[in-house]
Each structure stands twice: as C-alpha cells, then as structure tokens.
Design a protein around this motif. Structure first.
Motif, short mmCIF file in Angstrom:
data_model
loop_
_atom_site.label_atom_id
_atom_site.label_comp_id
_atom_site.label_asym_id
_atom_site.label_seq_id
_atom_site.Cartn_x
_atom_site.Cartn_y
_atom_site.Cartn_z
N VAL A 192 10.28 81.58 25.18
CA VAL A 192 9.39 81.51 24.02
C VAL A 192 7.94 81.36 24.46
CG1 VAL A 192 8.78 80.12 22.01
CG2 VAL A 192 11.17 80.60 22.50
N THR A 193 7.69 80.57 25.50
CA THR A 193 6.33 80.39 26.02
C THR A 193 5.80 81.68 26.62
OG1 THR A 193 6.79 78.06 26.51
CG2 THR A 193 4.92 79.08 27.65
N ASP A 194 6.68 82.47 27.24
CA ASP A 194 6.27 83.71 27.90
C ASP A 194 5.66 84.70 26.92
OD1 ASP A 194 7.12 86.67 28.64
OD2 ASP A 194 6.97 85.59 30.54
N GLY A 195 6.26 84.84 25.74
CA GLY A 195 5.70 85.72 24.72
C GLY A 195 6.21 87.15 24.72
N SER A 196 6.93 87.54 25.76
CA SER A 196 7.45 88.91 25.81
C SER A 196 8.95 88.97 25.54
CB SER A 196 7.16 89.54 27.18
OG SER A 196 7.84 88.84 28.21
N TYR A 197 9.50 87.88 25.02
CA TYR A 197 10.92 87.82 24.67
C TYR A 197 11.06 87.68 23.16
CZ TYR A 197 11.97 86.91 29.61
OH TYR A 197 12.10 87.00 30.97
#
Length: 478
Positions: A192-197
């Motif tokens: 979720v923190t990554d933003g690309s999932y």
C-alpha cells in the motif's frame, strides 16, 4: 466502438456470510446492502450509461439458481440475454471461455465485460467511465483488461496487481507487471505504501477474439471441451444448457491461473471510487453506514452501549437486543444464529464446515425453500405431520403430482387457488380448504394477478420432499 456485452457470473455458493448466505440461496440473491439483492444491483449497473447502453447481459449460472435469476431480474425490469446453465461449477476460466465462444457466434467484434454477481460498486457513473477507458485501450492495443482497486488499507484478504508504475490521476490503463497472492499484513502494508499495487477485483474486459486467442495460447486444453459444450448446448425453457458430457471433461481452474497470469498483453484500469467483494461480515458492517461508535444494525434490533458491532435480525418477529458489546457480529435467523468476534469474520466458513460434519441442515439450507413457482417454509414439524406456508406467484403452477406416503390439507389464506384433485378441478378462495387424499393426483395453480398463499398440513409416515411423483411440470423438472 464495439458493443459491450456484460457477462454476469452467478453460480457461486459462498459460505463466509453464513447464516444469511447458504448453498441453497447464496449471497448474490440476498439484499445485504439496501433493498435489492447484489445480483439485482449488478444487473442494474451493467445496463450501461444512458448515452451508450450495453447489450443485454449474458448470465452464467447453474441448475439450482436458474429460476431465481430470472425472477430477480424480472423484478427490476432487466430482460436478460442468453442464460447459460453450467452442469457443474468449473470455476471462472471455463465459464468465461463459454461466454466468449457463445458471443463469438453472435457478435465477433464484441467486447465482453465479465463481472461477478456479488460485488458492491456504489458509484455507477465512475464504473462506466473506467469501463470506457478499458474499451479505448482494447481498441488501441488489443490488451486484456482487468480492473484494479486503489487500496485504502492493508488488506490480507485480497490478491494484488503489481503495475509497471504507479497510476496517474487521470485513471489511464497501466501495463500489468505481475499478480500477487494474498499477502501477510506486513507485506500488505509495504504494498500500500509503494503505490503501484492495486487490489485484484476479479472484473475483466476484453475483446471476444482476444480472449479466445489467449485461451488457445495459454490454456489450449480447455478450448475443445468448452467449445463442444457450447456447440452441443440444448435450449430449455429459455435457458441454454451446456452439454454435460463435454463439460464433465473440463478442468476446474480460475481465469487468473489459466490465462491472465500467463498473458503478456495485460493492462490494469485503476479504480478508486469504492468497491467491495462483500467477502465477510466485517465488510458488511463497513458498508452498512455504521454510527459514529461503529454500530451497524438491520431489522428489529436494539443496541445499548455497543461499539464496532454488526447486529442483524432477519425476521420481523424476532427482536435482537445487544448490550455492552464491542467488536462483535450477531446475525439472527429463525433457524440459526451466528455470534462471533469481529476479528473472526474471515473464519465463518469454518463454522459451516463444522455444521456439515455434524449433519446440521442449517449448514446449507435455509428455512425458506425457493422454487420456480414461488417458495415455501416449514412452520411446524412433528413425527407424522408438517405445517407449511406456501407462496405461489401470479400465473404460476406446481407440478401435477402424487405422494406415496402422505395426505394434505390446503387452506387458502390469500388470493385464489385453482386446485386439481384427480378429475375434480375447482377454484378455492380465501378461508376455504381442500383435502388431498393419499395417492391422489393433484396440482395447485394461481390463476390470479396477485400472490396466492396457503397453509398446507401434511400427515403421513414420511414427509420428505423426495416423496413426489411428477406427471406434468411446466418447469421441466424431473
């Protein structure tokens, strides 16, 4: 732009929302959120935008649910297209392929929008906009499209889609990098923190010819038996029954495993306007507009000093009172009650398994039994008698039948019944009764324009539903 053909998958029998959802009447047919069932909301959503309505929906379901599907769609004014009957559930890959092969005969240029019947998508306009983005991507790049849900929290109950890069604000389709299985909590937080999932919604959009080509490349063993099942399908009362002999040889596999995880031409349309697969009672609580203290209730419920609870009464004569509860689920039905900690919401299927092991009929069957002509419920059961309430839809008729082990008394309490007993045919009005002797050939019909309700009293040595000899049946049941 090619015509968009909705394909609604409606054969599931989920157990995570027991006791309301059961094998005999699963969650897609239940009004979980609002007045309509999830199937009705799905079909209404897939009418398409007013400026560009979609084609009539193609439905895939099974033998047990076929009349429930048509009844519920009729209630909201949806005239379905073909309804394909699967002889047995074989997961999503064979179902999607069967729909694609059928549509290829009707409209080779069609785009098919595949949607489960039991999801909640509150913002219909935003959903149509996302579908339009996916359709444009298909026209330009011949990609297979899946819809990814922007996560609002770390979720361990969903699979994820890893995109090539974080989506932009415009909602354009992004190439898919790979699928991710359901993660543990720490992994979910990192994604979720990554933003690309994004969450994998299980909703797909593809050109019919593109998905058939993908099956031919990545799952060729499915193509011939499914094609044979479609080509040898038989029409039956407005349904199309897939050939059981061919279908019996089809592998049980999801479309993700069969095709999507192997194909290179995949893109994801990001969707952030709200979505849920309603996979647990905790999800129902979140969707039920809980109060500031987290209390969500349905039906005849009184709550006192409760926090973060879901309390439901599914009977108008059953008052449920909850006092001093926190993080709890309570769902009361006439024949079963679930009481569980909120953190056990994903484990309700374990309770169903335990009930099945002990032989409890509540594991799979509801007290109300739905039939093509209406429904009935058992009110009282004794050793040699049973009392039922029977509801018959306007214009509907039960089969012409007899019984080996029981006689029956019918008392009409609403409407008018047309009753056949051997050679005698008569109209029976409210507050009138008729006796059906053991072995008599009989039938009840509702000739009126309003529902007909009667009370049936059965007496005999055996009262099972399998004590029926059918001579005629407008619904072609054996």
């Amino acid at each position: 732009m090619s015509t968009i053909h909705p394909v609604i998958l409606c054969g599931g029998s989920g157990t995570r929302l027991w006791p309301l959802s059961r094998k005999s009447y699963p969650k897609q047919f239940v009004p979980l959120i609002g007045a309509n069932s999830l199937l009705q909301d799905c079909a209404d959503r897939l009418r398409g935008p007013a400026a560009s309505p979609y084609a009539k929906p193609l439905i895939l379901t099974n033998e047990a649910f076929r009349f429930i599907v048509t009844e519920q769609l009729s209630e909201i004014g949806v005239d379905p297209g073909p309804i394909l009957i699967e002889p047995d559930g074989r997961n999503t890959a064979p179902a999607v392929l069967a729909a694609a092969l059928y549509l290829s005969q009707v409209d080779p240029d069609a785009i098919m929008l595949v949607a489960p019947s039991d999801h909640v998508v509150p913002d219909t306009s935003a959903f149509h906009e996302a579908v339009a983005i996916g359709a444009d991507t298909i026209e330009q790049h011949q990609h297979l499209i899946t819809f990814g849900i922007t996560p609002d929290q770390p979720e361990t109950g969903y699979g994820y889609l890893k995109l090539n890069h974080a989506p932009d604000a415009g909602g354009a389709a992004v190439p898919l990098d790979h699928f991710v299985e359901k993660p543990d909590l720490e992994r979910a937080k990192a994604m979720v923190t990554d933003g690309s999932y994004l969450w994998n919604s299980g909703i797909f959009l593809f050109a019919v010819r593109d998905i058939i080509a993908a099956f031919e490349q990545h799952a060729p063993d499915l193509v011939e038996p499914v094609k044979a099942a479609v080509e040898n399908a038989k029409a039956d009362l407005g349904f199309l029954r897939l050939d059981p002999a061919a279908w019996d040889t089809v592998k049980d596999i999801s479309i993700d495993y069969a095709v999507m995880e192997r194909a290179a031409n995949l893109s994801v349309v990001p969707y952030a306007a709200g979505w849920s697969d309603v996979g647990s009672w905790s999800a129902v609580q979140e969707l039920s507009n809980p109060s500031d203290s987290g209390v969500a209730s349905t039906g005849e419920v009184t709550t006192i000093d409760c926090r973060n609870v879901l309390i439901r009464s599914e009977s108008p004569t059953q008052e449920v009172v909850a006092m001093g509860l926190e993080n709890m689920i309570a769902v009361a039905m006439p024949d079963a009650v679930l009481v569980a900690s909120m953190d056990k919401a994903q484990d309700v299927k374990q309770a169903v398994a335990a009930l099945k092991k002990k032989g409890a009929k509540q594991a799979e069957a509801l007290p109300v039994d739905h039939r093509p002509w209406g429904w009935f419920e058992s009110l009282v059961i004794g050793d040699r008698f049973q009392v039922k309430r029977i509801h018959v839809h306007p214009g509907a008729a039960l089969s012409l039948q007899s019984h080996h082990h029981r006689s029956e008394h019918w008392i009409v309490v609403e409407g008018t019944a047309k009753v056949t007993v051997d050679d005698d045919v008569r109209l029976v009005s409210e507050n009138e009764s008729v006796y059906i002797p053991l072995g008599a050939v009989h039938r009840m019909e509702n000739p009126g324009k309003v529902p007909m309700v009667l009370i049936e009293v059965q007496t005999g040595t055996y009262l099972g539903e399998d004590d029926i000899v059918r001579y005629e049946d407008v619904y072609a049941r054996s």
